[in-house]
Design an enzyme around this catalytic site. Sequence first.
Site, PDB file in Angstrom:
ATOM      1  N   GLY A   1      25.553  65.455  61.700  1.00 50.19           N
ATOM      2  CA  GLY A   1      25.080  64.239  61.035  1.00 50.19           C
ATOM      3  C   GLY A   1      24.758  63.111  62.000  1.00 50.19           C
TER       4      GLY A   1
ATOM      5  N   LYS B   1      36.802  59.380  68.289  1.00 46.63           N
ATOM      6  CA  LYS B   1      38.041  58.587  68.225  1.00 46.63           C
ATOM      7  C   LYS B   1      39.184  59.234  68.999  1.00 46.63           C
ATOM      8  CE  LYS B   1      37.908  58.392  63.632  1.00 46.63           C
ATOM      9  NZ  LYS B   1      36.496  58.511  63.229  1.00 46.63           N
TER      10      LYS B   1
ATOM     11  N   VAL C   1      35.190  52.833  66.057  1.00 44.37           N
ATOM     12  CA  VAL C   1      35.770  52.002  64.988  1.00 44.37           C
ATOM     13  C   VAL C   1      34.625  51.277  64.292  1.00 44.37           C
ATOM     14  CG1 VAL C   1      37.319  50.097  64.407  1.00 44.37           C
ATOM     15  CG2 VAL C   1      37.882  51.602  66.325  1.00 44.37           C
TER      16      VAL C   1
ATOM     17  N   ALA D   1      31.836  52.344  62.826  1.00 39.05           N
ATOM     18  CA  ALA D   1      30.457  52.863  62.976  1.00 39.05           C
ATOM     19  C   ALA D   1      29.606  51.899  63.803  1.00 39.05           C
ATOM     20  CB  ALA D   1      29.852  53.152  61.604  1.00 39.05           C
TER      21      ALA D   1
ATOM     22  N   LEU E   1      29.187  48.659  63.307  1.00 35.77           N
ATOM     23  CA  LEU E   1      29.631  47.261  63.273  1.00 35.77           C
ATOM     24  C   LEU E   1      30.171  46.842  64.646  1.00 35.77           C
ATOM     25  CD1 LEU E   1      31.571  47.227  59.869  1.00 35.77           C
ATOM     26  CD2 LEU E   1      29.261  46.400  60.289  1.00 35.77           C
TER      27      LEU E   1
ATOM     28  N   GLY F   1      29.556  62.829  48.767  1.00 34.83           N
ATOM     29  CA  GLY F   1      29.512  62.995  50.223  1.00 34.83           C
ATOM     30  C   GLY F   1      30.252  61.928  50.999  1.00 34.83           C
TER      31      GLY F   1
ATOM     32  N   GLU G   1      35.549  63.710  53.690  1.00 32.41           N
ATOM     33  CA  GLU G   1      35.448  64.908  54.526  1.00 32.41           C
ATOM     34  C   GLU G   1      35.351  66.111  53.588  1.00 32.41           C
ATOM     35  OE1 GLU G   1      35.346  65.093  57.890  1.00 32.41           O
ATOM     36  OE2 GLU G   1      35.406  62.918  58.033  1.00 32.41           O
TER      37      GLU G   1
ATOM     38  N   ASP H   1      42.802  59.038  59.865  1.00 33.50           N
ATOM     39  CA  ASP H   1      41.536  58.483  60.369  1.00 33.50           C
ATOM     40  C   ASP H   1      41.677  56.975  60.602  1.00 33.50           C
ATOM     41  OD1 ASP H   1      38.511  58.469  60.775  1.00 33.50           O
ATOM     42  OD2 ASP H   1      38.680  57.162  59.032  1.00 33.50           O
TER      43      ASP H   1
ATOM     44  N   LYS I   1      41.874  54.520  64.274  1.00 30.63           N
ATOM     45  CA  LYS I   1      41.114  53.291  64.521  1.00 30.63           C
ATOM     46  C   LYS I   1      42.046  52.122  64.852  1.00 30.63           C
ATOM     47  CE  LYS I   1      37.463  54.954  61.475  1.00 30.63           C
ATOM     48  NZ  LYS I   1      36.895  54.910  60.131  1.00 30.63           N
TER      49      LYS I   1
ATOM     50  N   GLY J   1      28.355  56.500  57.914  1.00 27.04           N
ATOM     51  CA  GLY J   1      26.981  56.980  57.761  1.00 27.04           C
ATOM     52  C   GLY J   1      26.365  57.317  59.110  1.00 27.04           C
TER      53      GLY J   1
END
Length: 374
Positions: free
Chosen positions: A16, A125, A159, A161, A163, A218, A221, A232, A236, A354
């Site tokens: 992805g 990560k 951390v 995505a 941002l 979606g 996971e 997860d 972070k 995403g």
Amino acid sequence: MPLPRQVFIAVIGAGGVGRCFLKQLHYLASHLCRDSSAPTYLSLILLSTSKKCLRNPDYRSLHLDTWEQDLAASSTAPLSPEELAEYLAHAPNKVVLVDNTSNQALADAYPLFLHKGISIVTPNKKAFSSNYDLWKSIFSAASNGNGHGGGYVFHESSVGAGLPVICTLKELVETGDEVRKIEGVFSGTMSFLFNSFMPVGGGGGPFSAEVKKAKELGYTEPDPRDDLNGLDVARKLTILARIAGLEVESPTSFPVQSLIPKELEGCKSGDEFLERLGEFDGKMEELKKQAAAEGKVVRFVGSVDVAKKEVKVGLEKFDASHPIAALKGSDNIISFYTKRYGDNPLIIQGAGAGGEVTAMGVTADLIKVLRLLH
């Protein structure tokens, strides 16, 4: 006038995020080579998945416009991290390794790559949230850590995505601000799930139904337990706590609330888990009722109290007027409470998951490295 230069790119992972990154790399390469003041030619010299690999022994460029067909046709096995480091170290130009995986073995080899002068950009990560010794090894080898002459390493997308979370925290620390607390919703999955389960104003279906919906759309996971166990988010938080100066040993060295009922921890598969999750809806429904009676909503958050040296992940109740309660969809929100910002935290909010936005963070990190390479 600066001379044209060539930089080699090696990409691991074409799922992805990897697929989106390769599209963005194609765009970046076509623009940088047209820079009339100092053109930079980006050459993709290796593309690998967990099953196969594309590369030329003489470091000739691969084709960015036909990589999918070329990779599908390849019968070459992927290289081990040690073989990869050897191959890249002998390249005739500077190399940037783009790791779009969550592979622990590759993460463990980062110090090796950096010592050989290979730069790394990644959303992985595991490299920055595993044991504290690996963290120290990576940054003692990196030129933008304490190292000299090694490669550079950037991991903004590990951390939030795309941002700007990590770069903002680093700038707060490096300019001498006192970071007192970091708090927020760090998982797009958990954000979507709790915004659906308990929207501001009431409503929302049973917890198990909302988990199934999130999976169908979606957001989770393939096995939703990988989101619901809280690990997860814990990874972070570990990364941010370390940047803020806390020597956090690992993501399991502080309290992390798992939303997997004890009775379902032994489920053989994600499907079996989802089938049985409805049996435990009562507990979450009770939590929802209690929060509603107090005029609050329940959200899954993480926090780092720098002064108290405390890190935790789990469910908390928030007033409907709180920024965390007002989140929409799968957005993330991260609040930095610091001495300079006083009672009003510095807030970063937006899409925290995403392929496109995660890849954007990786591509932006690549641009940072290109500016540093001479």
